[in-house]
Structure formats: C-alpha cells, structure tokens
Design an enzyme around this catalytic site. Structure first.
Site, short mmCIF file in Angstrom:
data_model
loop_
_atom_site.label_atom_id
_atom_site.label_comp_id
_atom_site.label_asym_id
_atom_site.label_seq_id
_atom_site.Cartn_x
_atom_site.Cartn_y
_atom_site.Cartn_z
N ASP A 128 65.12 69.74 83.04
CA ASP A 128 65.42 68.32 83.17
C ASP A 128 66.58 68.05 84.12
OD1 ASP A 128 67.45 69.36 81.46
OD2 ASP A 128 66.38 68.68 79.70
N ASN A 156 68.52 66.01 66.90
CA ASN A 156 67.41 65.14 66.51
C ASN A 156 66.05 65.76 66.79
OD1 ASN A 156 67.18 64.93 69.28
ND2 ASN A 156 67.45 62.72 69.37
N HIS A 200 65.09 67.18 69.73
CA HIS A 200 64.57 67.15 71.08
C HIS A 200 64.65 68.53 71.74
CE1 HIS A 200 68.84 66.13 72.53
NE2 HIS A 200 68.51 67.16 73.28
N GLU A 208 62.58 63.12 73.52
CA GLU A 208 63.19 62.52 72.36
C GLU A 208 62.15 62.29 71.25
OE1 GLU A 208 66.24 62.51 72.18
OE2 GLU A 208 67.31 61.62 73.86
#
Length: 246
Positions: free
Chosen positions: A67, A136, A138, A143
């Site tokens: 990313d 979370n 990811h 996400e």
C-alpha cells in the site's frame, strides 16, 4: 494455518527473516509482497544484515508493496516509498526496476490501481506475501467491510487506523484519509503468506483472526481460507492453547 508463538518480538523477526532468506535462496527470482509499519522493521534490519554479511542476493527478485498513502510524494518521510528505501531497498541489491510501490500522487488513481494489479499478474503473482495485522483486523489497508473480492483499490482509512498511525506523524490530523492498497483478493492469491504480530494490543485481533468467523467485517479472517499461511506472534500477542516455540 500454522501458528508459531515466539518468545519475543526479536524472535518473531528472526523467524520471518529466515523464511524470506530461505525463499530467495531457493527461488532467486521470487516475487515478494512487502509490508510496512512498525512490526516488520526488525525483519528488514536482519535481512539487510544477512545481505551484507552473507551475500544473499535479491538481484533477480521482484517486490510489490501492499500500500501507499494518497497525497504523499515519494520523498515524504511518512510515505511508504521512503520507508522502503530507508529500511530495505537502500541496503540490499534489489534492482530499482523490480521495486513496485503504488503511486499515491497518480493523476488517475483508478488507473494506477488497475496498472498495479496488472503488473502483479504479469510477474506471475506473489510468491511470498508478508503481512502485518491492524487492531481492527485490517491487512494492507483493507478496512473492515472491504469485499473479499476486491483487487488493488483506493480505500478510505478509518479513524481507528489513522489514530494508530498517528505515531508516525506530528498528529492525527496529518495522517492521510485515503490510501491505495492491494485488495484482499490479490493478497489471498499469494502462494505463501507470512503474518507478523507483536504486542498485547494485537492479542484480540490475533485470536479473532485465527478462531473467529470468516467475515468481511474482520478482513484478516480471510487467511483461514488459504492453504499456506504462517502466523508469527510473540507471547504478548498470543492467547491460550497455542503452542509456544522458543
């Protein structure tokens, strides 16, 4: 899914570096998927040290980063171009032409995503994908709620992710709101996946990733569907009933 609980973060890094080193020695033209963030830093240090001392070569290898932030130029100290150059690319012999990181300043971000996906396919896909794990759930910047069918795409970062990454910036306001990320469908097509996680803050995410339901609300759960995944965690990120390895 193979889960290895290491005695420390250092041993997580040592084992990850051993896997990468063995892979490139056995297959010099390996295609690597590389991660950034705090967790892989020591692994990159060890790989650079091994290259310097033992001559392990990456000249025939190719790398694709997971990313990049949208809106940061390559020289920005918090861009992932800069991170990779500082911590790995400048310290090994991986050829510049074989290093791929998404362009967060592309004039057409959708075209950039499509081109990135094509470049990965043109190289025959990812042989070994390195991943970190967000609290979370990811992986990359996929996400919660991201479709398992997504390829490389532009994503909106959640407040939780921006808050977690604020430690690398002056404050949370400076953390970009958008990023380009490999999609979950791209990641899961890698031939082999190694995920690193360390620290007590990651324990709940690790447990849910390994034992929870496979659901798009927790992206890392998709790894349960892959045939060759190794999870490297330290004691603080572990939970009951996982065998410890010294």
């Amino acid at each position: 899914m193979k889960v290895i609980v290491c005695s420390s973060y250092e041993m997580v890094s040592v084992k990850a570096a051993q896997i990468v080193r063995s892979h490139v020695r056995e297959k010099p033209d390996s295609v690597f998927g590389l991660a950034t963030g705090g967790t892989p830093l020591r692994m990159y240090d060890l790989l650079a040290e091994d290259h310097r001392l033992n001559g392990t070569s990456y000249q025939k290898a190719v790398s694709f980063n997971l990313d990049e932030y949208v809106g940061l130029n390559r020289s920005h100290p918090n861009s992932y171009h800069y991170y990779m150059q500082s911590h790995f690319f400048s310290k090994v012999d991986l050829l510049p032409a074989n290093r791929f990181v998404p362009d967060g300043l592309a004039s057409d971000l959708q075209e950039e995503c499509e081109q990135y996906e094509k470049q990965i396919k043109d190289e025959g896909g990812i042989d070994l994908q390195i991943l970190g794990l967000g609290e979370n759930g990811h992986i990359g910047f996929n996400e919660p709620g991201t479709s398992f069918k997504k390829g490389t795409h532009v994503t909106t970062l959640t407040n939780d992710t921006r808050k977690a990454n604020a430690r690398f910036f002056k404050n949370q306001r400076e953390v970009p709101h958008y990023a380009i990320t490999m999609g979950l469908n791209t990641i899961i097509q890698a031939k082999k996946i190694v995920l690193l996680a360390a620290g007590r803050k990651k324990a709940k995410a690790v447990k849910r990733m390994i034992t929870g339901p496979v659901t798009e609300s927790f992206p890392a759960s998709i790894l349960q569907t892959h045939s060759d995944v190794t999870i490297l965690i330290d004691k603080e990120a572990s939970f009951e009933n996982i065998k410890e390895e010294k």
